[in-house]
Design a protein around this motif. Structure first.
Motif, short mmCIF file in Angstrom:
data_model
loop_
_atom_site.label_atom_id
_atom_site.label_comp_id
_atom_site.label_asym_id
_atom_site.label_seq_id
_atom_site.Cartn_x
_atom_site.Cartn_y
_atom_site.Cartn_z
N VAL A 69 0.49 -1.63 8.61
CA VAL A 69 0.40 -1.80 10.06
C VAL A 69 1.06 -0.64 10.79
O VAL A 69 0.48 -0.03 11.67
N LEU A 70 2.32 -0.33 10.40
CA LEU A 70 2.99 0.80 11.02
C LEU A 70 2.49 2.14 10.49
O LEU A 70 2.78 3.19 11.03
N LYS A 71 1.76 2.08 9.37
CA LYS A 71 1.13 3.28 8.79
C LYS A 71 2.15 4.39 8.54
O LYS A 71 1.99 5.53 8.97
N LEU A 72 3.20 4.03 7.81
CA LEU A 72 4.18 5.05 7.44
C LEU A 72 3.57 6.06 6.49
O LEU A 72 3.99 7.21 6.44
N HIS A 73 2.58 5.61 5.70
CA HIS A 73 1.95 6.53 4.77
C HIS A 73 1.29 7.68 5.53
O HIS A 73 0.54 7.48 6.47
N GLY A 74 1.58 8.90 5.13
CA GLY A 74 1.03 10.06 5.80
C GLY A 74 1.99 10.63 6.83
O GLY A 74 1.89 11.78 7.19
N ARG A 75 2.94 9.80 7.32
CA ARG A 75 3.92 10.29 8.27
C ARG A 75 5.29 10.47 7.63
O ARG A 75 6.20 10.98 8.23
N ALA A 76 5.44 9.96 6.40
CA ALA A 76 6.71 10.11 5.71
C ALA A 76 6.87 11.55 5.24
O ALA A 76 5.90 12.22 4.88
N ILE A 77 8.09 12.03 5.26
CA ILE A 77 8.38 13.37 4.75
C ILE A 77 8.35 13.37 3.23
O ILE A 77 7.85 14.30 2.61
N GLY A 78 8.88 12.29 2.64
CA GLY A 78 8.82 12.14 1.20
C GLY A 78 7.52 11.47 0.78
O GLY A 78 6.58 11.34 1.57
N ASP A 79 7.48 11.01 -0.48
CA ASP A 79 6.29 10.36 -1.01
C ASP A 79 6.50 8.85 -1.05
O ASP A 79 7.39 8.36 -1.75
N LEU A 80 5.68 8.11 -0.28
CA LEU A 80 5.70 6.66 -0.38
C LEU A 80 5.00 6.26 -1.68
O LEU A 80 3.92 6.76 -1.99
N ILE A 81 5.62 5.38 -2.43
CA ILE A 81 5.08 4.97 -3.72
C ILE A 81 4.22 3.73 -3.52
O ILE A 81 4.72 2.68 -3.13
N MET A 82 2.93 3.86 -3.75
CA MET A 82 1.99 2.77 -3.54
C MET A 82 1.07 2.66 -4.76
O MET A 82 0.35 3.61 -5.05
N PRO A 83 1.09 1.54 -5.46
CA PRO A 83 1.95 0.39 -5.21
C PRO A 83 3.39 0.67 -5.64
O PRO A 83 3.65 1.59 -6.43
N THR A 84 4.30 -0.11 -5.11
CA THR A 84 5.71 0.04 -5.48
C THR A 84 5.90 -0.31 -6.95
O THR A 84 5.07 -1.00 -7.55
N VAL A 85 7.01 0.17 -7.53
CA VAL A 85 7.26 -0.05 -8.96
C VAL A 85 8.54 -0.88 -9.11
O VAL A 85 9.62 -0.46 -8.68
N ASP A 86 8.41 -2.04 -9.72
CA ASP A 86 9.55 -2.95 -9.87
C ASP A 86 10.60 -2.40 -10.85
O ASP A 86 10.26 -1.77 -11.86
#
Length: 239
Positions: A69-86
């Motif tokens: 919704v907030l669409k942090l992906h693409g605006r983050a300076i680092g790498d968002l991990i998708m999917p997250t890793v437990d």
């Protein structure tokens, strides 16, 4: 006459255990359950169970809200991990004194994580200093963040360094086999684990990797977004 002392059997039976010959017989009639009432109770029970599930799922919902919704992906300076890793439940964690530590104990707080060898050269010390400064940058929100140093070897940590990381708000320092760390956290292609900060959310999921050798302010900007997106359920202090 022998029959002169006889009595009415029916009258005698009424006298036994009774204070009055004229007490009426009382019957209690239980009504059958109202189908409409039973159905309403069942609906309320299901609704209550649904509310419990929604409360438990709130952290997951918040994370997906921040991603999609907030669409942090693409605006983050680092790498968002998708999917997250437990965080692996079976990871073999020990403190510096060799005591085993349960992976579950790391949950409940954001973890600003570094992976550095026990020898810790000048570059490592610089990373640990930046880790400390980064947490302090968050001011009143800093208590939502823990510092974690994962050591992937069995080397000794210098006494002066061990003292330094326990001063003030201590760094959580844990050893784990290198292979297990590498199975969970990944560096950017062409780089090593020691070049990054890794952000672990309070559910124990790796969700952000900083650029190699980042400026602390850049890492803070990404963490700011994550903390704001999850402000509704994130609480300071690990349980």
């Amino acid at each position: 006459m022998s029959g002169s002392n006889s009595s009415n059997p029916a009258a005698g039976s009424r006298n036994i255990g009774s204070n009055s010959h004229d007490d009426p017989v009382e019957l209690t009639i239980h009504s059958l359950p109202d189908p409409a009432t039973a159905s309403a109770q069942k609906r309320r029970g299901r609704l209550g169970m649904l509310m419990v599930v929604l409360v438990c799922a709130a952290p997951v919902v918040a994370s997906y809200f921040s991603f999609y919704v907030l669409k942090l992906h693409g605006r983050a300076i680092g790498d968002l991990i998708m999917p997250t890793v437990d965080l692996p439940a079976a990871i073999d964690l020990h403190d510096l004194d060799g005591h085993p530590v349960k992976a579950e104990s790391l949950k409940g707080q954001w973890l600003l994580t570094v992976v550095q060898d026990a020898a810790c050269d000048a570059a490592c010390e610089k990373t640990l200093f930046a880790q400390r400064q980064l947490r302090e940058m968050f001011g009143k929100d800093r208590d939502k963040i823990d510092k974690l140093w994962l050591i992937p070897d069995d080397g000794a940590v210098r006494p002066e360094l061990r003292k330094a990381v326990t001063e003030g708000v201590p760094v959580t320092v844990l050893r784990a086999p290198r292979a297990q760390i590498e199975a969970w956290l990944k560096p950017a292609p062409g780089h090593g684990l020691a070049e990054h900060f890794f952000v672990i959310d309070p559910m124990g999921r790796w969700m952000l990797r900083s650029p190699p050798s980042p400026a602390p302010l850049d890492v803070k900007k990404d963490l700011d977004k994550l903390l704001k997106a999850n402000a509704g359920w994130d609480q300071p202090g690990r349980p």
